[in-house]
Design a protein around this motif. Structure first.
Motif, mmCIF file in Angstrom:
data_model
loop_
_atom_site.group_PDB
_atom_site.id
_atom_site.type_symbol
_atom_site.label_atom_id
_atom_site.label_comp_id
_atom_site.label_asym_id
_atom_site.label_seq_id
_atom_site.Cartn_x
_atom_site.Cartn_y
_atom_site.Cartn_z
ATOM 1 N N ASP A 1 0.848 -1.196 0.000
ATOM 2 C CA ASP A 1 0.000 0.000 0.000
ATOM 3 C C ASP A 1 0.886 1.250 0.000
ATOM 4 O O ASP A 1 1.663 1.473 0.936
ATOM 5 N N MET A 2 0.775 2.070 -1.048
ATOM 6 C CA MET A 2 1.656 3.227 -1.202
ATOM 7 C C MET A 2 1.499 4.229 -0.066
ATOM 8 O O MET A 2 2.491 4.741 0.476
ATOM 9 N N ALA A 3 0.273 4.558 0.312
ATOM 10 C CA ALA A 3 0.060 5.548 1.365
ATOM 11 C C ALA A 3 0.701 5.093 2.675
ATOM 12 O O ALA A 3 1.288 5.895 3.421
ATOM 13 N N HIS A 4 0.614 3.808 2.935
ATOM 14 C CA HIS A 4 1.169 3.254 4.165
ATOM 15 C C HIS A 4 2.693 3.378 4.180
ATOM 16 O O HIS A 4 3.287 3.841 5.171
ATOM 17 N N ILE A 5 3.343 2.991 3.088
ATOM 18 C CA ILE A 5 4.805 3.035 3.090
ATOM 19 C C ILE A 5 5.326 4.473 3.037
ATOM 20 O O ILE A 5 6.391 4.769 3.573
ATOM 21 N N GLN A 6 4.560 5.391 2.419
ATOM 22 C CA GLN A 6 4.954 6.794 2.438
ATOM 23 C C GLN A 6 4.946 7.342 3.862
ATOM 24 O O GLN A 6 5.852 8.078 4.267
ATOM 25 N N ARG A 7 3.925 6.982 4.619
ATOM 26 C CA ARG A 7 3.823 7.444 6.004
ATOM 27 C C ARG A 7 4.974 6.895 6.841
ATOM 28 O O ARG A 7 5.604 7.620 7.631
ATOM 29 N N LEU A 8 5.296 5.617 6.667
ATOM 30 C CA LEU A 8 6.380 5.013 7.433
ATOM 31 C C LEU A 8 7.725 5.611 7.045
ATOM 32 O O LEU A 8 8.579 5.861 7.903
ATOM 33 N N ALA A 9 7.925 5.860 5.729
ATOM 34 C CA ALA A 9 9.174 6.466 5.276
ATOM 35 C C ALA A 9 9.344 7.856 5.869
ATOM 36 O O ALA A 9 10.447 8.244 6.286
ATOM 37 N N ALA A 10 8.268 8.624 5.904
ATOM 38 C CA ALA A 10 8.327 9.979 6.454
ATOM 39 C C ALA A 10 8.689 9.960 7.937
ATOM 40 O O ALA A 10 9.442 10.824 8.415
ATOM 41 N N SER A 11 8.180 8.962 8.664
ATOM 42 C CA SER A 11 8.483 8.885 10.102
ATOM 43 C C SER A 11 9.953 8.555 10.338
ATOM 44 O O SER A 11 10.590 9.125 11.238
ATOM 45 N N ILE A 12 10.521 7.673 9.512
ATOM 46 C CA ILE A 12 11.946 7.355 9.647
ATOM 47 C C ILE A 12 12.787 8.569 9.249
ATOM 48 O O ILE A 12 13.771 8.912 9.915
ATOM 49 N N ALA A 13 12.395 9.231 8.153
ATOM 50 C CA ALA A 13 13.144 10.387 7.665
ATOM 51 C C ALA A 13 13.198 11.502 8.698
ATOM 52 O O ALA A 13 14.236 12.158 8.871
ATOM 53 N N GLU A 14 12.111 11.710 9.398
ATOM 54 C CA GLU A 14 12.067 12.777 10.407
ATOM 55 C C GLU A 14 13.041 12.499 11.546
ATOM 56 O O GLU A 14 13.741 13.406 12.023
ATOM 57 N N VAL A 15 13.131 11.245 11.959
ATOM 58 C CA VAL A 15 14.075 10.893 13.010
ATOM 59 C C VAL A 15 15.514 11.100 12.529
ATOM 60 O O VAL A 15 16.367 11.636 13.245
ATOM 61 N N ILE A 16 15.799 10.738 11.287
ATOM 62 C CA ILE A 16 17.136 10.901 10.725
ATOM 63 C C ILE A 16 17.522 12.388 10.678
ATOM 64 O O ILE A 16 18.633 12.773 11.048
ATOM 65 N N ARG A 17 16.580 13.243 10.231
ATOM 66 C CA ARG A 17 16.872 14.690 10.180
ATOM 67 C C ARG A 17 17.198 15.216 11.572
ATOM 68 O O ARG A 17 18.125 16.008 11.754
ATOM 69 N N THR A 18 16.448 14.795 12.537
ATOM 70 C CA THR A 18 16.641 15.267 13.904
ATOM 71 C C THR A 18 17.999 14.815 14.470
ATOM 72 O O THR A 18 18.706 15.598 15.103
ATOM 73 N N GLU A 19 18.334 13.567 14.195
ATOM 74 C CA GLU A 19 19.551 12.994 14.785
ATOM 75 C C GLU A 19 20.835 13.400 14.068
ATOM 76 O O GLU A 19 21.904 13.442 14.681
ATOM 77 N N LEU A 20 20.736 13.689 12.757
ATOM 78 C CA LEU A 20 21.955 13.933 11.971
ATOM 79 C C LEU A 20 22.027 15.336 11.400
ATOM 80 O O LEU A 20 22.696 15.563 10.392
ATOM 81 N N GLN A 21 21.367 16.276 12.013
ATOM 82 C CA GLN A 21 21.353 17.651 11.474
ATOM 83 C C GLN A 21 22.732 18.322 11.629
ATOM 84 O O GLN A 21 23.522 17.932 12.439
#
Length: 447
Positions: A427-447
């Motif tokens: 399901d595209m909407a589902h994987i987009q949501r999960l990808a966004a959640s991982i990406a947000e953590v990465i931005r926060t941790e590696l800024q």
């Protein structure tokens, strides 16, 4: 100190500390010195470049460095990366050098070496070059007089590469093809090869000015090609990146045909003709599971590697496999080339269309993609992301939520300050949501 050579040579913004003319000169001297130590005689280096403004500057510096160490230079001018690899073996040169940053913007550039057999240098040889560059300048020879190297052009060697490409294809008479050259290295060669095979060619973005390479065109902006294929009623479209070591295709409806689909078409064709060694296709962890499922149905084994065409090639050579590549459009035909070649790939793909007398959409439609989503997260630093507990926890949460109905792949780019987050599922909407959640953590941790 970080390693000078990345996953695809030395890269950086041209004329800065990362990629200066002084560094290019030193690399040229080091390459010629190392080659002379191995051969015991006079050596020859082949140099090519894409269309960036900084290309002639870096080529001049490299050439001066090679000549300064007693090596001769064959300057091919603007040519594709696989063209340099081919000419290096064709001329029996000691090494080849391509100056390009592939799909990157015009201010960037890179220096990539090939050994005399046309393959990219192994890590240990790159380490030897780096050690020579970092040593005192007087540790390398500085001949004079007749022992200095010379520089010459060789249009006949470029023509030999064109003839090789043409020799691998079937007649393309009756096919109308749009080619987006991206104002890059293929701007003359790709249309010429397809025309010699009999195709009617509409060539786009063939006026490089040194600054417009990849700018809103080429394989990184396929929407230009999609629109042109529809407008011209073409049978297919081909888009190259800056150095044309890959290609992306478009079918007659204007729909994208990515590297996975191209590999699927070529693998099935080679197997049907008994020309797929070991009935095996080599690709990376980024390839869609739909490709793996199709190959399994047709008795073809799919072997996955780390991301990067060098790892695909390593596995091909180790296992004696004849076909491999990446979803991004790097495809390696082991019997025809030592590296990914976008023009060669286009010739092979269009030859299948011509022989099968079927639309490209039909051939590409044999592979059904699972929904896949990629997020490129720009970070301040890439180091240590794999040990970061918050990032690993975010990945684990996403995997648990997918419950075996997909996969998560997170990796650092080898050439840019990016962490790539790829998810595949039903399901595209589902994987987009999960990808966004991982990406947000990465931005926060590696800024």
């Amino acid at each position: 100190m970080p390693r000078m050579f990345g996953t695809d040579g030395v890269r950086g913004v041209a004329n800065t500390e990362d990629l200066s003319p002084e560094l290019a000169f030193a690399l040229g001297r080091a390459a010629a010195t190392l080659a002379r130590e191995r051969s015991g005689g006079r050596v020859v280096g082949v140099i090519g470049r894409d269309t960036r403004r900084s290309g002639p500057m870096l080529a001049a510096a490299l050439s001066a460095g090679i000549c300064s160490a007693g090596g001769d230079v064959v300057d091919l001018g603007v040519i594709t990366t696989p063209g340099v690899a081919y000419v290096t073996t064709h001329l029996k040169a000691d090494f080849g050098v391509m100056i390009s940053a592939s799909h990157n913007p015009a201010p960037d550039n890179g220096i990539k070496f090939f050994s005399g057999d046309g393959y990219k240098l192994p890590d240990e040889v790159e380490d030897q070059l780096e050690a020579l560059v970092k040593a005192r300048p007087d540790t390398m020879p500085r001949p004079t007089g007749a022992e200095l190297g010379s520089i010459r052009q060789s249009p006949e060697a470029v023509e030999a590469y064109v003839e090789h490409l043409v020799s691998t294809g079937s007649p393309l008479s009756g096919l109308r093809v749009v080619v987006d050259c991206g104002h890059g290295a293929a701007y003359r060669l790709s249309p010429e090869v397809l025309r010699r095979l009999g195709a009617e060619v509409i060539a786009l973005n063939t006026a490089p000015d040194g600054l417009n390479i990849n700018a809103g065109c080429g394989s990184t902006h396929p929407e230009v090609l999609q629109e042109a294929v529809r407008a011209h009623g073409a049978d297919a479209g081909i888009a190259h990146d800056g150095d044309a070591d890959r290609c992306i295709a478009v079918d007659e409806r204007g729909e994208l045909v990515d590297g996975d689909q191209i590999m699927a078409i070529c693998a099935l064709d080679l197997k049907a003709r008994g020309q797929l060694p070991n009935d095996t296709l080599v690709t990376t962890v980024m390839s869609n599971m739909g490709l793996e499922m199709l190959m399994r149905r047709h008795g073809i084994r799919l072997v996955r590697t780390k991301v990067g065409d060098r790892y695909v090639l390593e596995e091909m050579l180790k296992g004696g496999h004849g076909l491999g590549g990446e979803q991004s459009g790097h495809v390696i035909f082991g019997a025809l080339s030592t590296t990914g070649d976008g023009i060669l790939t286009a010739v092979q793909l269009l030859s299948i269309v011509a022989r099968e007398k079927q639309p490209l959409s039909t051939l590409a439609g044999r592979m059904q993609r699972l929904p896949q989503w990629l997020e490129n997260v720009r970070v301040g630093r890439k180091e240590g992301w794999e040990q970061n507990q918050a990032i690993q926890a975010a990945i684990a949460r996403a995997e648990a939520e997918m419950a075996g109905q997909g996969r998560v792949l997170v990796r650092a780019s080898g050439t840019e300050p990016l962490i790539r987050v790829m998810l595949e599922g039903t399901d595209m909407a589902h994987i987009q949501r999960l990808a966004a959640s991982i990406a947000e953590v990465i931005r926060t941790e590696l800024q």
